[in-house]
Design a protein around this motif. Structure first.
Motif, mmCIF file in Angstrom:
data_model
loop_
_atom_site.group_PDB
_atom_site.id
_atom_site.type_symbol
_atom_site.label_atom_id
_atom_site.label_comp_id
_atom_site.label_asym_id
_atom_site.label_seq_id
_atom_site.Cartn_x
_atom_site.Cartn_y
_atom_site.Cartn_z
ATOM 1 N N ILE A 39 -39.327 28.369 69.622
ATOM 2 C CA ILE A 39 -38.358 29.445 69.794
ATOM 3 C C ILE A 39 -38.227 30.465 68.801
ATOM 4 O O ILE A 39 -38.356 31.398 68.847
ATOM 5 C CB ILE A 39 -37.056 28.721 70.253
ATOM 6 C CG1 ILE A 39 -37.149 28.199 71.756
ATOM 7 C CG2 ILE A 39 -35.999 30.134 70.255
ATOM 8 C CD1 ILE A 39 -35.575 27.683 71.950
ATOM 9 N N ASP A 40 -38.116 29.653 67.373
ATOM 10 C CA ASP A 40 -37.824 30.316 66.222
ATOM 11 C C ASP A 40 -39.277 31.222 65.762
ATOM 12 O O ASP A 40 -39.034 32.531 65.346
ATOM 13 C CB ASP A 40 -37.766 29.496 65.123
ATOM 14 C CG ASP A 40 -37.256 30.329 63.816
ATOM 15 O OD1 ASP A 40 -36.150 31.087 63.899
ATOM 16 O OD2 ASP A 40 -37.853 30.115 62.851
ATOM 17 N N ILE A 41 -40.345 30.664 66.212
ATOM 18 C CA ILE A 41 -41.549 31.482 65.912
ATOM 19 C C ILE A 41 -41.610 32.783 66.854
ATOM 20 O O ILE A 41 -41.879 33.850 66.412
ATOM 21 C CB ILE A 41 -42.780 30.616 66.194
ATOM 22 C CG1 ILE A 41 -43.042 29.543 65.105
ATOM 23 C CG2 ILE A 41 -43.896 31.588 66.255
ATOM 24 C CD1 ILE A 41 -44.059 28.524 65.343
ATOM 25 N N THR A 42 -41.080 32.735 68.083
ATOM 26 C CA THR A 42 -41.081 33.902 69.069
ATOM 27 C C THR A 42 -40.156 35.008 68.287
ATOM 28 O O THR A 42 -40.156 36.027 68.980
ATOM 29 C CB THR A 42 -40.665 33.486 70.435
ATOM 30 O OG1 THR A 42 -39.606 33.086 70.574
ATOM 31 C CG2 THR A 42 -41.548 32.550 70.937
ATOM 32 N N LEU A 43 -39.032 34.727 67.679
ATOM 33 C CA LEU A 43 -38.254 35.517 67.240
ATOM 34 C C LEU A 43 -38.708 36.171 65.986
ATOM 35 O O LEU A 43 -38.065 37.068 65.423
ATOM 36 C CB LEU A 43 -36.802 35.042 66.860
ATOM 37 C CG LEU A 43 -36.123 34.675 68.387
ATOM 38 C CD1 LEU A 43 -34.856 33.899 68.175
ATOM 39 C CD2 LEU A 43 -35.631 36.105 68.854
ATOM 40 N N PRO A 84 -40.512 38.588 63.082
ATOM 41 C CA PRO A 84 -40.893 40.243 63.381
ATOM 42 C C PRO A 84 -42.169 40.385 63.658
ATOM 43 O O PRO A 84 -42.492 41.094 64.565
ATOM 44 C CB PRO A 84 -40.643 40.459 61.877
ATOM 45 C CG PRO A 84 -39.809 39.794 61.395
ATOM 46 C CD PRO A 84 -39.952 38.246 61.767
ATOM 47 N N ASP A 85 -43.115 39.611 63.380
ATOM 48 C CA ASP A 85 -44.737 39.743 63.998
ATOM 49 C C ASP A 85 -44.864 39.622 65.202
ATOM 50 O O ASP A 85 -45.621 40.352 65.930
ATOM 51 C CB ASP A 85 -45.683 39.207 62.686
ATOM 52 C CG ASP A 85 -45.325 37.661 62.875
ATOM 53 O OD1 ASP A 85 -44.256 37.287 63.232
ATOM 54 O OD2 ASP A 85 -46.096 36.721 62.627
ATOM 55 N N MET A 86 -44.245 38.610 65.835
ATOM 56 C CA MET A 86 -44.335 38.385 67.440
ATOM 57 C C MET A 86 -43.568 39.267 67.999
ATOM 58 O O MET A 86 -43.831 39.762 69.102
ATOM 59 C CB MET A 86 -43.871 36.888 67.552
ATOM 60 C CG MET A 86 -44.408 35.680 66.975
ATOM 61 S SD MET A 86 -46.120 35.991 67.115
ATOM 62 C CE MET A 86 -46.781 35.158 65.638
ATOM 63 N N GLN A 87 -42.315 39.713 67.431
ATOM 64 C CA GLN A 87 -41.439 40.859 68.143
ATOM 65 C C GLN A 87 -42.087 42.078 68.223
ATOM 66 O O GLN A 87 -42.165 42.914 69.177
ATOM 67 C CB GLN A 87 -40.002 40.987 67.385
ATOM 68 C CG GLN A 87 -39.045 39.641 67.484
ATOM 69 C CD GLN A 87 -38.310 39.707 68.934
ATOM 70 O OE1 GLN A 87 -37.761 40.391 69.410
ATOM 71 N NE2 GLN A 87 -39.039 38.691 69.668
ATOM 72 N N ALA A 88 -43.013 42.324 67.090
ATOM 73 C CA ALA A 88 -43.762 43.590 67.166
ATOM 74 C C ALA A 88 -44.921 43.545 68.327
ATOM 75 O O ALA A 88 -45.167 44.687 68.893
ATOM 76 C CB ALA A 88 -44.480 43.843 65.660
ATOM 77 N N ILE A 89 -45.248 42.380 68.647
ATOM 78 C CA ILE A 89 -46.401 42.465 69.556
ATOM 79 C C ILE A 89 -45.701 42.720 70.827
ATOM 80 O O ILE A 89 -46.137 43.362 71.782
ATOM 81 C CB ILE A 89 -47.137 40.816 69.863
ATOM 82 C CG1 ILE A 89 -47.800 40.681 68.511
ATOM 83 C CG2 ILE A 89 -47.955 40.727 71.059
ATOM 84 C CD1 ILE A 89 -48.355 39.297 68.400
ATOM 85 N N ILE A 90 -44.307 42.242 71.273
ATOM 86 C CA ILE A 90 -43.759 42.504 72.510
ATOM 87 C C ILE A 90 -43.291 43.991 72.498
ATOM 88 O O ILE A 90 -43.600 44.588 73.390
ATOM 89 C CB ILE A 90 -42.480 41.713 72.443
ATOM 90 C CG1 ILE A 90 -42.647 40.030 72.457
ATOM 91 C CG2 ILE A 90 -41.495 42.333 73.558
ATOM 92 C CD1 ILE A 90 -41.163 39.392 72.573
ATOM 93 N N GLY A 91 -43.046 44.567 71.321
ATOM 94 C CA GLY A 91 -42.528 45.899 71.432
ATOM 95 C C GLY A 91 -43.941 46.952 71.462
ATOM 96 O O GLY A 91 -43.722 48.008 71.932
ATOM 97 N N ASN A 92 -45.088 46.568 71.030
ATOM 98 C CA ASN A 92 -46.138 47.321 71.125
ATOM 99 C C ASN A 92 -47.001 47.260 72.210
ATOM 100 O O ASN A 92 -48.036 47.792 72.619
ATOM 101 C CB ASN A 92 -46.987 47.337 69.924
ATOM 102 C CG ASN A 92 -46.560 48.035 68.707
ATOM 103 O OD1 ASN A 92 -46.108 49.024 68.701
ATOM 104 N ND2 ASN A 92 -46.261 47.164 67.477
ATOM 105 N N ASN A 93 -46.639 46.252 73.102
ATOM 106 C CA ASN A 93 -47.441 46.002 74.624
ATOM 107 C C ASN A 93 -46.357 46.223 75.745
ATOM 108 O O ASN A 93 -46.679 45.566 76.760
ATOM 109 C CB ASN A 93 -47.758 44.710 74.417
ATOM 110 C CG ASN A 93 -49.170 44.600 73.352
ATOM 111 O OD1 ASN A 93 -50.177 45.044 73.687
ATOM 112 N ND2 ASN A 93 -48.843 44.045 72.541
#
Length: 434
Positions: A337-341, A343-352
């Motif tokens: 869970i912590d890994i998905t939060l 910034p680099d994982m959040q950027a993947i969500i935001g750019n896709n």
């Protein structure tokens, strides 16, 4: 660390979140003696090409590298998880981590049944309460009756979501239709398409899309106090009121006028979405979870707009990561869970095509993603997230779908459906609140 404007907008919702009293389950003092620390059994229902699917695939790689453990991933459909969760989570075959729908009737119900592990200790350990805006925490916490807004943390979101119109720009141009700015404009646009032999709306009455349109119509006449009554049981809801009467009658009117096809009674969400992708329908009213998929699968030019003339729309935090009580590797689940939060994982969500909740603004570079997030910021900036129509009770999803199907096929009048839904809603709320 500079956060995205999304977080700032979401923070404005905190003042409106109704804090419900109830007994907290305290910390997550679970017996972890059965943990083997070697395998994380993970279930979720996001497609591989979706924003979350891409981010979580990368999260699996990072997780395996950092922990030395392996991820045993099983993709499930939304309906598979919804229909079998109680049975699956109450067995020795329960996963360690599962994506699950948020709200009283879903995550709240499982929490009240003792099927989910409280995550308070993990929240403190990883600082998730500092990463997530207070308004997002409303759907993460549940009291002893399973009512959201207070009590222990039983889930953690890592994205936001809302419902809007997707429209086919090529079809709009072909038939000389402009993007509607008012309810009257919307109905004029649909009338134009229908007059040309084109059904305006891709719809599904067998699953959630039509129910969300019905709720949007009610929200177009509603304010925050009405939503609090409907969702949080602040006051009784009269299903003959202006909001619900207008919603059900409009669904009937739009069906009679040919704006919604009668075939929608048997169509699932996937059917409606792929029909829109194919170019058959000019408009599809559904969630931001489709956004990433349309960017990769839709050949014709398309865009989005919020429901015209309404201040509120269905929406909330995204679905939750939840850890079953019978999970064998809870520590690994919390680590994932912590890994998905990050910034680099959040950027993947935001750019896709997703809506991140803990991203850095400078990391969001995709133009269409910025549009998606801008619409979400517009809603959150005016306190416009109204949650979802099926949240109040554990049975209302199926009951609402059945009621609206009967409106479409003409077997029941709007008045009859409202009376039936009103009784079912009241019975469901009574079962929750006692």
């Amino acid at each position: 660390m500079k956060k995205s404007r999304l977080l700032g907008a979401l923070a404005g919702l905190a003042a409106t979140a109704v804090v419900l009293t109830g007994c907290s389950a305290g910390g997550s003092a679970d017996d972890r003696s059965n943990e083997d620390g070697k395998t994380l059994k993970l279930w979720h229902f996001e497609s591989e090409d979706s924003a979350m699917g891409k981010a979580w695939k990368e999260s699996i790689k990072v997780f395996e590298k950092e922990t030395g453990a392996k991820v045993e991933f099983q993709e499930k459909s939304f309906e598979q998880i919804r229909k079998t969760a109680s049975q699956s989570l109450n067995s020795d075959q329960a996963p360690d981590l599962i994506e699950y729908n948020k709200g009283n009737a879903t995550a709240g119900l499982l929490a009240s049944q003792g099927l989910l592990s409280p995550l308070d200790d993990a929240v403190e350990k990883y600082g998730w309460d500092d990463k997530l805006a207070k308004s997002l925490q409303t759907t993460a916490r549940y009291d002893d009756k399973g009512v959201m807004g207070s009590g222990s943390w039983y889930g953690v979101p890592d994205y936001g979501e809302y419902v809007e119109f997707y429209y086919n720009k090529d079809l709009f141009e072909k038939y000389g239709v402009e993007v509607p700015k008012t309810q009257a404009d919307l109905e004029k646009a649909m009338a134009t398409f229908e007059s040309k032999g084109v059904t305006p709306l891709a719809e599904s009455a067998a699953e959630y899309p039509l129910g969300q349109l019905w709720y949007q119509l009610a929200l177009s006449k509603a304010d925050r106090s009405w939503v609090d009554d409907y969702q949080l049981y602040k006051n009784p809801v009269d299903f003959s009121d202006e909001q619900i009467s207008y919603a059900t009658k409009t669904i009937k009117d739009w069906t009679d006028k040919g704006y919604i096809s009668g075939d929608a009674t048997g169509m699932k969400a996937e059917d409606a979405g792929t029909a829109f992708i194919s170019g058959k329908y000019p408009m599809f009213f559904s969630g931001s979870w489709w956004y990433g998929r349309f960017t990769t699968e839709m050949q014709q030019d398309w865009g989005t707009f919020l429901y015209p003339g309404a201040e509120m729309s269905p929406g909330s935090s995204g679905n939750l990561w939840v850890v079953p009580t019978k999970a064998k590797n809870k520590t690994l689940a919390e680590k994932f869970i912590d890994i998905t939060l990050r910034p680099d994982m959040q950027a993947i969500i935001g750019n896709n095509g997703g809506v991140p909740v803990a991203a850095e603004e400078s990391d969001i570079t995709d133009a269409k993603s910025k549009e998606l997030i801008a619409n979400f910021n517009t809603l959150t900036g005016r306190d416009g997230l109204g949650y979802y129509p099926d949240w109040p009770t554990s049975t209302f999803y199926d009951q609402l779908n059945a009621g609206l199907q009967s409106v479409l096929n003409g077997s029941s009048s709007p008045k009859q459906v409202n009376e039936e839904l009103g009784q079912q809603y009241a019975d469901g709320v009574k079962a929750v609140t006692g």
